[in-house]
Design an enzyme around this catalytic site. Structure first.
Site, mmCIF file in Angstrom:
data_model
loop_
_atom_site.group_PDB
_atom_site.id
_atom_site.type_symbol
_atom_site.label_atom_id
_atom_site.label_comp_id
_atom_site.label_asym_id
_atom_site.label_seq_id
_atom_site.Cartn_x
_atom_site.Cartn_y
_atom_site.Cartn_z
ATOM 1 N N PRO A 199 -37.405 2.993 13.613
ATOM 2 C CA PRO A 199 -37.279 1.633 13.081
ATOM 3 C C PRO A 199 -36.002 1.380 12.295
ATOM 4 O O PRO A 199 -35.561 2.225 11.513
ATOM 5 C CB PRO A 199 -38.509 1.489 12.174
ATOM 6 C CG PRO A 199 -39.024 2.860 11.949
ATOM 7 C CD PRO A 199 -38.629 3.667 13.145
ATOM 8 N N ASN A 200 -35.450 0.214 12.545
ATOM 9 C CA ASN A 200 -34.271 -0.318 11.838
ATOM 10 C C ASN A 200 -32.949 0.330 12.230
ATOM 11 O O ASN A 200 -31.905 -0.093 11.735
ATOM 12 C CB ASN A 200 -34.455 -0.238 10.305
ATOM 13 C CG ASN A 200 -35.694 -0.977 9.854
ATOM 14 O OD1 ASN A 200 -35.837 -2.160 10.142
ATOM 15 N ND2 ASN A 200 -36.621 -0.296 9.200
ATOM 16 N N ARG A 253 -27.289 -3.257 8.317
ATOM 17 C CA ARG A 253 -28.212 -2.665 7.356
ATOM 18 C C ARG A 253 -27.483 -1.733 6.364
ATOM 19 O O ARG A 253 -26.846 -0.760 6.792
ATOM 20 C CB ARG A 253 -29.201 -1.863 8.184
ATOM 21 C CG ARG A 253 -30.047 -0.938 7.450
ATOM 22 C CD ARG A 253 -30.771 -0.005 8.395
ATOM 23 N NE ARG A 253 -31.815 0.618 7.636
ATOM 24 C CZ ARG A 253 -32.392 1.755 7.958
ATOM 25 N NH1 ARG A 253 -32.051 2.379 9.057
ATOM 26 N NH2 ARG A 253 -33.321 2.247 7.202
ATOM 27 N N TYR A 295 -25.369 3.601 5.587
ATOM 28 C CA TYR A 295 -25.407 3.957 7.011
ATOM 29 C C TYR A 295 -24.094 3.704 7.746
ATOM 30 O O TYR A 295 -24.004 4.011 8.943
ATOM 31 C CB TYR A 295 -26.567 3.212 7.691
ATOM 32 C CG TYR A 295 -27.906 3.578 7.098
ATOM 33 C CD1 TYR A 295 -28.429 4.857 7.270
ATOM 34 C CD2 TYR A 295 -28.635 2.659 6.338
ATOM 35 C CE1 TYR A 295 -29.645 5.214 6.707
ATOM 36 C CE2 TYR A 295 -29.853 3.005 5.765
ATOM 37 C CZ TYR A 295 -30.359 4.283 5.962
ATOM 38 O OH TYR A 295 -31.559 4.633 5.405
ATOM 39 N N ASN A 311 -34.047 10.627 15.760
ATOM 40 C CA ASN A 311 -33.947 10.125 14.393
ATOM 41 C C ASN A 311 -35.163 9.210 14.197
ATOM 42 O O ASN A 311 -35.124 8.033 14.562
ATOM 43 C CB ASN A 311 -32.646 9.340 14.189
ATOM 44 C CG ASN A 311 -32.515 8.841 12.759
ATOM 45 O OD1 ASN A 311 -33.464 8.928 11.962
ATOM 46 N ND2 ASN A 311 -31.359 8.304 12.417
ATOM 47 N N ALA A 370 -37.651 5.881 9.167
ATOM 48 C CA ALA A 370 -38.679 5.951 8.110
ATOM 49 C C ALA A 370 -39.917 6.738 8.554
ATOM 50 O O ALA A 370 -40.612 7.327 7.717
ATOM 51 C CB ALA A 370 -39.070 4.547 7.676
ATOM 52 N N GLU A 387 -33.543 17.093 15.026
ATOM 53 C CA GLU A 387 -33.734 15.937 14.136
ATOM 54 C C GLU A 387 -32.368 15.492 13.605
ATOM 55 O O GLU A 387 -31.577 16.343 13.174
ATOM 56 C CB GLU A 387 -34.622 16.395 12.972
ATOM 57 C CG GLU A 387 -34.798 15.393 11.859
ATOM 58 C CD GLU A 387 -35.532 16.008 10.653
ATOM 59 O OE1 GLU A 387 -35.669 17.256 10.578
ATOM 60 O OE2 GLU A 387 -35.950 15.232 9.778
ATOM 61 N N HIS A 390 -30.312 12.626 10.998
ATOM 62 C CA HIS A 390 -30.281 11.518 10.040
ATOM 63 C C HIS A 390 -28.837 11.149 9.777
ATOM 64 O O HIS A 390 -28.005 12.042 9.535
ATOM 65 C CB HIS A 390 -30.982 11.893 8.735
ATOM 66 C CG HIS A 390 -32.420 12.209 8.956
ATOM 67 N ND1 HIS A 390 -33.349 11.235 9.221
ATOM 68 C CD2 HIS A 390 -33.067 13.393 9.037
ATOM 69 C CE1 HIS A 390 -34.517 11.805 9.434
ATOM 70 N NE2 HIS A 390 -34.380 13.119 9.338
ATOM 71 N N ARG A 426 -31.224 11.811 -1.400
ATOM 72 C CA ARG A 426 -31.734 10.455 -1.626
ATOM 73 C C ARG A 426 -33.102 10.485 -2.338
ATOM 74 O O ARG A 426 -33.437 11.461 -2.973
ATOM 75 C CB ARG A 426 -31.765 9.697 -0.299
ATOM 76 C CG ARG A 426 -30.351 9.515 0.291
ATOM 77 C CD ARG A 426 -30.354 8.684 1.546
ATOM 78 N NE ARG A 426 -30.836 7.321 1.278
ATOM 79 C CZ ARG A 426 -31.182 6.468 2.234
ATOM 80 N NH1 ARG A 426 -31.085 6.827 3.510
ATOM 81 N NH2 ARG A 426 -31.624 5.258 1.924
#
Ligand code: DQA
Length: 144
Positions: free
Chosen positions: A9-10, A17, A22, A73, A76, A97, A99, A106
């Site tokens: 998502p996103n 964003r 990002y 990725n 969330a 994975e 990110h 974070r």
């Protein structure tokens, strides 16, 4: 060699964003970068994005017997989804994975990753280049 790149998502909102986290590159820019690398290196790549957990589970299941590797990725859903972890375990396809941001530095709620238990490697905080590192890793690992 067929690699499936899955974004949660996103990620389609890249460039719009939170650019300070990002970056300014758009989702199309991300796809173009991945496709250019894949073409230059003779790797077949499909890129998929969804804002819906069940659709991501469906996509992982549909990769069974078709793809040699998965770059994911989960965005969330990284921090919440046992269903995505279980889907990866179900198909047994080597996965990495990714990110874009450095999740380790974070918020505390980003410190859990359910998929990490399954993935062979995590690339975090390398921006869009992290996807290329993940594809490189998988193509070399699968060759061996
Ligand atoms: C992300 C990090 C996640 O915590 C966040 O929810 C995202 C993107 C990253 O690529 O840095 O949506 O996965």
């Amino acid at each position: 060699m067929k690699i499936l790149v899955i974004n949660g998502p996103n990620i389609n909102m890249l460039g719009i964003r939170e650019p300070e986290i990002y970056g300014k590159n758009t989702y199309k820019g991300l796809c173009d970068t991945i496709n250019a690398y894949a073409n230059e290196n003779g790797v077949q790549v499909e890129i998929y994005q969804s804002n819906h957990e069940g659709e991501i589970v469906d996509k992982i299941q549909s990769a069974y017997g078709i793809f040699n590797g998965i770059v994911i990725n989960p965005a969330a859903y990284t921090h919440t989804s046992i269903a995505i972890l279980d889907a990866l375990k179900s198909v047994s396809i080597p996965a990495v994975e990714v990110h874009i941001s450095d999740v380790s530095s974070r918020e505390s709620y980003r410190q859990i990753s359910y998929v990490r238990e399954y993935c062979e490697k995590t690339v975090s905080g390398q921006g869009i280049n992290g996807y290329i590192q993940a594809i490189k890793y998988l193509t070399e690992a699968i060759k061996d």
